[in-house]
Motif scaffolding. Structure first.
Motif, mmCIF file in Angstrom:
data_model
loop_
_atom_site.group_PDB
_atom_site.id
_atom_site.type_symbol
_atom_site.label_atom_id
_atom_site.label_comp_id
_atom_site.label_asym_id
_atom_site.label_seq_id
_atom_site.Cartn_x
_atom_site.Cartn_y
_atom_site.Cartn_z
ATOM 1 N N GLY A 196 46.311 40.659 40.091
ATOM 2 C CA GLY A 196 45.889 39.330 40.491
ATOM 3 C C GLY A 196 45.086 38.617 39.412
ATOM 4 N N LYS A 208 42.155 35.438 48.554
ATOM 5 C CA LYS A 208 43.476 34.848 48.421
ATOM 6 C C LYS A 208 43.382 33.326 48.310
ATOM 7 N N VAL A 262 48.162 29.930 53.386
ATOM 8 C CA VAL A 262 47.116 30.953 53.240
ATOM 9 C C VAL A 262 46.758 31.433 54.651
ATOM 10 N N ASP A 312 38.489 39.372 45.337
ATOM 11 C CA ASP A 312 39.921 39.346 45.627
ATOM 12 C C ASP A 312 40.250 38.384 46.763
#
Length: 317
Positions: A69, A176, A216, A174
């Protein structure tokens, strides 16, 4: 090391953009800076294209990692930065030719330097620039989280002090969605001054299928965390806290229009439950749109709100 600034560039399957991105760096009017290219496990020709540039220019450093990522790639870049200042560049964007020169002219003037943005969507290009000003202190920084939201939230278009990041172990989580804002909020916790420049320092290319345009599913989870983190800047100011909360609500709802109506209704339910559980005082401040959103949420006029936000998304307001 004579260079003062490092540009950190995470890349993933970026063969269509990497040339434009790197050529923009090579074209900088100020030449003394370093670049760290982090290949985040690309499966296309991104790595080979990057390697060619590193062979041609010693200012470029190339690092490979397994796909983890953008945040993890940026963290690798931070770890390998040795210059006193750093900035972030996404692989599908570019820097205007004078960006580094502009930053070099304001080194050490503030803990964070924030510039203007040029945004291209399809054939349309627009410029967004903040008013030139310098602010100091946590109260003023808190105010800027609302007044200068468009310029504060993105992690790019900014110049950071490396020592603030490394001395306080600041890194990307992390998330999103909202990992940029999460990073900025953490950084500002240790900053005391922000310099806003009315000059374009970053060029955004809103590509189809980018994360900024994608659904999302857990958007409310992320926006709730950002609200809870952001309100710490001035948590005794009820108006500030409410407007920050309302921003998280509006962002969550707007992004949920990319999904089904049921998904939209579900997040409305979560928001109402959170308002009750946290005893959030609804102030009904802001413009007509702000008031309309919160009234529709509380009164469960969710179908109406969904249609309004859908139209707003389509016409781009």
């Amino acid at each position: 090391m004579k260079e003062k600034i490092t540009v950190i560039v995470p890349l993933y399957n970026a063969e269509a953009y990497v040339k434009q991105c790197i050529e923009g760096l090579l074209a900088q009017t100020y030449k003394e800076f370093r670049v760290i290219l982090i290949n985040d496990g690309s499966t296309d020709d991104t790595g080979n294209l990057c390697k060619k540039y590193t062979l041609l220019d010693e200012r470029f450093c190339y690092i490979e990692q397994e796909n983890g990522g953008t945040g993890k790639a940026r963290n690798i870049g931070i770890e390998n930065t040795e210059t006193p200042f750093m900035l972030f560049l996404d692989c599908d964007d570019r820097l205007p030719q004078n960006a580094i020169e502009i930053y070099m002219g304001v080194l050490d003037e503030a803990d964070l330097v924030v510039g203007g943005i040029e945004k291209t969507e399809g054939k349309q290009t627009k410029e967004f620039m903040p008013h030139q000003k310098k602010i100091k202190g946590k109260k003023m920084i808190a105010q800027s989280l609302l007044e200068e939201m468009y310029f504060i939230n993105p992690v790019c278009s900014k110049l950071y002090k490396t020592k603030i990041i490394k001395n306080n172990d600041i890194c990307f989580n992390d998330f999103k969605y909202g990992e940029d804002t999460d990073f900025i909020y953490t950084y500002l916790k240790y900053a005391d001054t922000i310099l806003f420049l009315n000059k374009i320092v970053y060029c955004v290319n809103a590509t189809e299928g980018s994360l900024s345009l994608s659904p999302v599913p857990e958007i409310w989870t992320y926006m709730k965390k950002l609200y809870e983190k952001g309100k710490q800047f001035d948590q005794n100011n009820k108006q500030f806290c409410y407007m920050l909360f309302l921003r998280s609500v509006k962002t969550s709802l707007l992004i949920k229009t990319r999904e089904t109506k049921d998904d939209f209704y579900n997040v409305c339910t979560l928001i109402v439950d959170y308002i009750v559980a946290e005893n959030i005082e609804v102030i009904f401040e802001g413009g007509i749109y702000d008031k309309l959103v919160i009234m529709c949420v509380l009164n469960k006029h969710w179908f109406i709100l969904y249609e309004i936000l859908k139209v707003r998304t389509i016409i781009g307001i």
